[in-house]
Structure formats: C-alpha cells, structure tokens
Design an enzyme around this catalytic site. Sequence first.
Site, mmCIF file in Angstrom:
data_model
loop_
_atom_site.group_PDB
_atom_site.id
_atom_site.type_symbol
_atom_site.label_atom_id
_atom_site.label_comp_id
_atom_site.label_asym_id
_atom_site.label_seq_id
_atom_site.Cartn_x
_atom_site.Cartn_y
_atom_site.Cartn_z
ATOM 1 N N GLN A 235 -10.833 -5.665 11.523
ATOM 2 C CA GLN A 235 -10.721 -4.241 11.802
ATOM 3 C C GLN A 235 -12.101 -3.608 11.991
ATOM 4 O O GLN A 235 -13.124 -4.211 11.663
ATOM 5 C CB GLN A 235 -9.996 -3.539 10.644
ATOM 6 C CG GLN A 235 -10.649 -3.756 9.291
ATOM 7 C CD GLN A 235 -9.695 -3.611 8.135
ATOM 8 O OE1 GLN A 235 -8.635 -2.992 8.253
ATOM 9 N NE2 GLN A 235 -10.050 -4.158 6.993
ATOM 10 N N HIS A 265 -4.511 8.460 -5.484
ATOM 11 C CA HIS A 265 -4.624 7.280 -6.343
ATOM 12 C C HIS A 265 -4.056 7.510 -7.740
ATOM 13 O O HIS A 265 -3.497 6.583 -8.331
ATOM 14 C CB HIS A 265 -6.082 6.823 -6.402
ATOM 15 C CG HIS A 265 -6.547 6.227 -5.110
ATOM 16 N ND1 HIS A 265 -7.303 6.925 -4.199
ATOM 17 C CD2 HIS A 265 -6.303 5.005 -4.543
ATOM 18 C CE1 HIS A 265 -7.534 6.167 -3.143
ATOM 19 N NE2 HIS A 265 -6.941 5.008 -3.318
ATOM 20 N N ASP A 289 -10.928 -0.706 -1.486
ATOM 21 C CA ASP A 289 -11.941 0.320 -1.754
ATOM 22 C C ASP A 289 -12.216 0.500 -3.242
ATOM 23 O O ASP A 289 -13.148 1.204 -3.635
ATOM 24 C CB ASP A 289 -11.536 1.655 -1.129
ATOM 25 C CG ASP A 289 -10.128 2.089 -1.516
ATOM 26 O OD1 ASP A 289 -9.713 1.862 -2.668
ATOM 27 O OD2 ASP A 289 -9.424 2.650 -0.650
ATOM 28 N N ASP A 309 -7.322 -8.513 -1.302
ATOM 29 C CA ASP A 309 -7.531 -7.771 -0.053
ATOM 30 C C ASP A 309 -8.008 -8.754 1.004
ATOM 31 O O ASP A 309 -8.935 -9.533 0.754
ATOM 32 C CB ASP A 309 -8.550 -6.649 -0.247
ATOM 33 C CG ASP A 309 -8.555 -5.675 0.922
ATOM 34 O OD1 ASP A 309 -8.123 -4.527 0.736
ATOM 35 O OD2 ASP A 309 -8.981 -6.062 2.029
ATOM 36 N N ASP A 343 -4.856 -13.470 2.474
ATOM 37 C CA ASP A 343 -3.636 -12.799 2.893
ATOM 38 C C ASP A 343 -2.713 -12.620 1.687
ATOM 39 O O ASP A 343 -2.484 -13.555 0.919
ATOM 40 C CB ASP A 343 -2.933 -13.624 3.973
ATOM 41 C CG ASP A 343 -1.653 -12.974 4.442
ATOM 42 O OD1 ASP A 343 -0.580 -13.358 3.944
ATOM 43 O OD2 ASP A 343 -1.730 -12.080 5.297
ATOM 44 N N ALA A 344 -2.175 -11.418 1.509
ATOM 45 C CA ALA A 344 -1.350 -11.119 0.335
ATOM 46 C C ALA A 344 -0.101 -11.988 0.282
ATOM 47 O O ALA A 344 0.294 -12.457 -0.794
ATOM 48 C CB ALA A 344 -0.963 -9.640 0.338
ATOM 49 N N ASP A 361 -0.965 -1.309 -2.066
ATOM 50 C CA ASP A 361 -1.681 -0.210 -1.410
ATOM 51 C C ASP A 361 -2.153 -0.650 -0.029
ATOM 52 O O ASP A 361 -3.347 -0.632 0.277
ATOM 53 C CB ASP A 361 -2.871 0.214 -2.285
ATOM 54 C CG ASP A 361 -3.540 1.475 -1.789
ATOM 55 O OD1 ASP A 361 -2.899 2.222 -1.035
ATOM 56 O OD2 ASP A 361 -4.714 1.718 -2.153
#
Length: 498
Positions: A235, A265, A289, A309, A343-344, A361
């Site tokens: 990205q 959050h 983040d 992530d 990868d989740a 999230d």
Amino acid sequence: MNKTLLFITVLVIATCGLIYELIVGALASYLLGDSITQFSTVIGGYLFAMGIGSYLSRFLDKGLAQRFVEVELGVALVGGLCAPVLFLTFALTNVFTVALYGSVLAIGTLVGLEIPLLLRILKDQVKFKDLVSQVLTFDYLGALVASVCFPLFFVPKLGLVRTSLFFGLLNALVGLWSTWLLAPVLAHPVRLRVKAVALSLFLVVGLALGERLTTFSEEQLFADEVVNATTSPYQRIVLTRGKRGFSLFLNGNLQFASVDEYRYHESLVHPPMVRAGSVERVLILGGGDGLAAREVLRYPEVQSITLVDLDPAITGLATRYEELATLNHHSLTNPKMRVINTDAMKFLEEGDSLFDVIIIDFPDPNNFALGKLYTTGFYKLVKKRLAKDGVGVIQSTSPLFARRSFWCVDNTLKAAGFWTQPYHALVPSFGEWGYVLVAHEAPPRHRPLPEGLSFLDEPTLEGLTQFSLDMSPLPAEVNRLNNQVLVHYYEEEWRRWN
C-alpha cells in the site's frame, strides 16, 4: 542485423508494455478504489488497444524500421509520463477518467504495433516458424519478468511515478540502440538518435524529480501538509500534519486523525476488555499503528499482546516516527508486545493457541483482498482461537453511511456461530462508526473501565448499543468467500457519499 540483440529487444519491450499496464491499473485502484473493477477495465481496454495497434500495423508498408523506432519513442513518452500525468490530472482536474482510459488506449495501441513491425522486419532473416516461436517466447518471458518484479521490487523501491519514468527511459534507450541494430535499413538514423537522446535526457530529469512529483501530487490530494510518505509492497502510506494534528492515510483512505482517534480506539477496545472472563492473552489483528494496543495496555492484568499486521512498513512507522510512537505510548516496543508481520488468515490457520480477547481492526472492505477478512470462513477461524469465556470485536464500517454493509458484517458473524452485539460511536473524522462485539455466548460484565479515558464512561458505554431508526437493521446477505457481497454493498453505499 544482430538477431540475438533484436530478440533481447523483444524481451525488454514486452516487460515495459506490461509494466505500464500494471502501473495504470494500480494507480486507478489507489485513486478510485475497487481494485477488481479498475484492473479488469484497464486490462480489457489495454488488450483491446493492442488489437487496434496490431490491425493498424497492416497499413505501414514503407520504412518499417523507421516506424519501429518512432513507435518505441512514442511508447517511451506516453508510457513514461503516464503515472505523473495521471496523478496530476486526478489532483488538479475533473477529467481523470478520460485521461486514464486515454492513456490505456494510447499505450496499448503503440505496444500493439511493436511486435507486428518486428516480425515484418525479421521475416527475411529467420524462418517463419522459428521467427514466430522465438519472438513470442521472448514476449511472454518479458511479461513474466514484469509481473514478478513489479510488486516485489519496483513499486516498493521506486513507487509508481518513478517506475513509470524508469521504464519510459528504458523504452527510449531501446529506441536509441535500435538505430544501430537497424542501421542498414534506416533512412535517417542520426535524426532518430537525436530524438532518442533528447527524450532520454528528458526522462532522466523526470526520474530525478520523481519523488518531488509524487509529493506535489499528493499535496494536492490531501488538505494538510504531507510529512511522511512511503510505498510498501502492499500500500501507499501517507502521514499528513495540519492544525488539528496529524492523520494517517493508506491508499488515500483515512485511517485515523490524531485529534479524535481516542474515540475510535476506546470504543473498539474497552467493550470487549470489560466483558472478557480474562484479559491475560490478547490478539490484535490489524492495528499496526499501535493505538489499539495502547488501550489494551491500560489493563494491568494483560500478560501478552500478539499483534498481527501484514505490512512491516506500518508497524515500523508506528515505532520509528516519533509523533506516532508518542501517540501510541510506545506500545509496540512494550515488553508485553509481540509483533508478527504476516497475513492474518495464515496466522489463524497455522496456530492453535487461544486468546481471551481478539480485536480485529482491519481497513474497511473496499476491495476483495480485504473482503476475504470479513467472510464466514475467516470468522470461523477467529472463533476457533477465541477462549471459552473470551470476547472479540470487529470494526465494521459506518452503520449510517454504509448501513447494509454494517448489518452484513453482523449477519456474517452470526452465520459463523457467534453471539453478537452491534454498537456504534461518533468519531468526528469518520462520522457514526460501527463495531460488533462477539463471543461464544452472551458474556457478563467482569471489570470496570480503566481510569484516564477521554471518551468512555459508564453511561456512555451503556448507550453505545442504542441505534436510531436510520441505523437500524436492514436485510443483508451473508458475506462468503465465493460471493464477497459485502464489497459490493460497501462500494454502492459509500459511492453515494463521495
């Protein structure tokens, strides 16, 4: 003529041609969203334009070598400038779609002329069957080189603008060396060399200024000053700073604004944390983040946090960029934290450890790559990793702006076997935002809210589950991997507000 060098030329021009196609498709996806639609229309338009170029080649009877070099220089100019021109067109005008498909048509037509011209130039040098097989072999090999190198090297290392200019320069150099390879059949080689050198120098200057061009384009796209921008294999990551603080954008989509991220959050993290039987082991999927992890660390009972992530560029930024690290209270370097960049879905499939709290999230499901993370298949994997008295939460887009999408997420979670409790909170940067609490069965309240919160208190927490009429449930299909109806809902609903 050196046939070997001419076949290498085929390899290079095939690589360049596919790179331009990938650049335009990626750029359209980045700026317009809906990657499936953008890549489908760009690829289809590009192949159609190549057909036009191949057809037009029949009308070129004289000076084929001259025409081939001129075509190479044309591809170099149009292809090399496609990314910077499209970025600027999107930022400064209202004719982006015209420019986008005009570029596709122009590049595809010119690329479609290349191979037929080369075949005709070489027809007296090589037997027909050998000529066709060798030219097409190098053509397809060039396509392989482009498709592998584009995502793994050029986009993360150069970015779209400099990749475009680099391959434009490569095409110009092909045109230049072709004036020597084809010298015996060229009428005016010196004139062509001057043009090729001038174009090459122009593209070299553009390449040197590529980062400035990208920065200028992005400054026109964002209201605030761009203070940090990078392209990862996954990205485009941009941080901006303005009067209200700083904001993070991924592929042009706002992820948070520092002025009000606490509302998002706190609403994401504390509802599952206060209702889980234990909060010793916490899993965060997404959230690179570090802001969700900051809220989790308010609970002293927490012994370990696993954050998964996909993009190491995000977790690295959250650790190294001082303003963001300060905002997340340096959560990603906390001794309780374990960061895994993978990868989740792969993470959930390959492990068997259970978690007391699972916080999901992810960015909104605005494409099919993200949509798979909102399917029954993915949620069943989550369910297997949730402890018996555990509680999870999924950020679920806006129940006001994308009402059917929100209730589609809730229906999908129920179809995966979860007990669910939808709720929402007002985040000024986003509007009304939705979440869904999940568990194996309705969980009781186990602990109070921690001290020091800026948004949530007990009355506010209780009110999050109340929905007004314009956010109340709508009929929605279950999102499954083989239909991804959620992505279609999402695109249709958000299009009305953009």
